[in-house]
Every structure is written in C-alpha cells, then in structure tokens.
Design a protein around this motif. Structure first.
Motif, short mmCIF file in Angstrom:
data_model
loop_
_atom_site.label_atom_id
_atom_site.label_comp_id
_atom_site.label_asym_id
_atom_site.label_seq_id
_atom_site.Cartn_x
_atom_site.Cartn_y
_atom_site.Cartn_z
N ALA A 64 4.92 -5.93 17.66
CA ALA A 64 4.35 -5.56 16.24
C ALA A 64 5.40 -4.65 15.46
O ALA A 64 5.55 -4.92 14.34
N GLN A 65 5.62 -3.53 15.96
CA GLN A 65 6.67 -2.34 15.41
C GLN A 65 7.93 -3.09 14.92
O GLN A 65 8.26 -2.74 13.91
N ARG A 66 8.41 -3.86 15.87
CA ARG A 66 9.60 -4.58 15.51
C ARG A 66 9.70 -5.62 14.21
O ARG A 66 10.42 -5.41 13.35
N ILE A 67 8.70 -6.34 14.33
CA ILE A 67 7.98 -7.29 13.34
C ILE A 67 7.93 -6.49 12.02
O ILE A 67 8.49 -6.83 10.86
N ASN A 68 7.14 -5.46 12.02
CA ASN A 68 6.73 -4.68 10.77
C ASN A 68 8.23 -3.96 10.13
O ASN A 68 8.25 -3.86 9.13
N ALA A 69 9.03 -3.51 10.91
CA ALA A 69 10.31 -2.95 10.73
C ALA A 69 11.15 -3.79 10.01
O ALA A 69 11.75 -3.66 8.94
N ALA A 70 11.08 -5.08 10.63
CA ALA A 70 12.15 -6.21 10.09
C ALA A 70 11.49 -6.50 8.28
O ALA A 70 12.20 -6.69 7.48
N VAL A 71 10.09 -6.53 8.38
CA VAL A 71 9.49 -6.95 7.17
C VAL A 71 9.84 -5.80 6.02
O VAL A 71 10.19 -6.11 4.94
N ASP A 72 9.59 -4.42 6.62
CA ASP A 72 9.78 -3.40 5.72
C ASP A 72 11.17 -3.38 5.16
O ASP A 72 11.66 -3.10 4.01
N GLY A 78 14.56 -6.01 -1.28
CA GLY A 78 13.98 -6.91 -2.37
C GLY A 78 14.05 -8.15 -1.94
O GLY A 78 13.98 -9.16 -2.78
N LEU A 79 13.96 -8.58 -0.73
CA LEU A 79 13.99 -9.94 -0.23
C LEU A 79 12.58 -10.71 -0.20
O LEU A 79 12.16 -11.65 -0.24
N GLY A 80 11.60 -9.40 0.28
CA GLY A 80 10.06 -10.09 0.20
C GLY A 80 9.84 -10.56 1.46
O GLY A 80 10.71 -10.85 2.27
N ALA A 81 8.78 -10.57 1.99
CA ALA A 81 8.34 -10.78 3.18
C ALA A 81 8.11 -12.65 3.40
O ALA A 81 7.78 -13.11 2.23
N GLY A 82 8.42 -12.95 4.55
CA GLY A 82 8.35 -14.51 4.73
C GLY A 82 9.60 -15.35 3.93
O GLY A 82 9.21 -16.61 4.00
#
Length: 83
Positions: A64-72, A78-82
């Motif tokens: 979860a930390q790694r996914i959140n860091a990647a999304v951040d 400026g790429l936005g999530a998803g």
C-alpha cells in the motif's frame, strides 16, 4: 488454417492469466514486493484470471505504501492517477 475451438479459447485465456500474473509479479519485484501465492488461474467467465492470494499484514502495508508513493509521484508530475 485452424478453427478456434472452445478448448483453444480456454487454453488462450488461461495463458492470458498466467502472462498477466508473471507481468504483475515482475512489476512488484521491482518494488521489492513478492506476493507468495500470486499465480495465473483457470479462466473465469471466459477471461484470463489472476489469483493474488494472501500475504501477511506487513507485506500488505508495504505494498500500500509503494502504490501510494507511485500515485503521489504521478500526481506531482501532473500525470494524474490511473493513467
């Protein structure tokens, strides 16, 4: 020329699941995360299927930390999530 059969389609979708599981395992490994029971499985509703399986709470928290860091990082760039 070989006609597609239900058996061939089943085999192909099983391969899709196996390939997707391998790609996900490789991506997670780049993060230092290994899901011990990640694997391709038999097709579900005619589509390749991946079983993520279980893991301990520490591993789930790290993931979860790694996914959140990647999304951040994406959002900061400026790429936005998803995308």
């Amino acid at each position: 020329m070989t006609r597609p059969t239900a058996k061939n389609a089943h085999h192909d979708t099983h391969l899709d699941g196996t390939a997707a599981a391998s790609a996900l395992a490789a991506a997670l490994a780049r993060l230092g995360v290994v899901l011990p029971s990640l694997r391709g499985s038999l097709p579900v509703n005619g589509h390749g299927f991946v079983e993520l399986g279980g893991c301990n709470a520490e591993l789930a928290s790290r993931l979860a930390q790694r996914i959140n860091a990647a999304v951040d990082a994406q959002e900061a760039a400026g790429l936005g999530a998803g995308r």
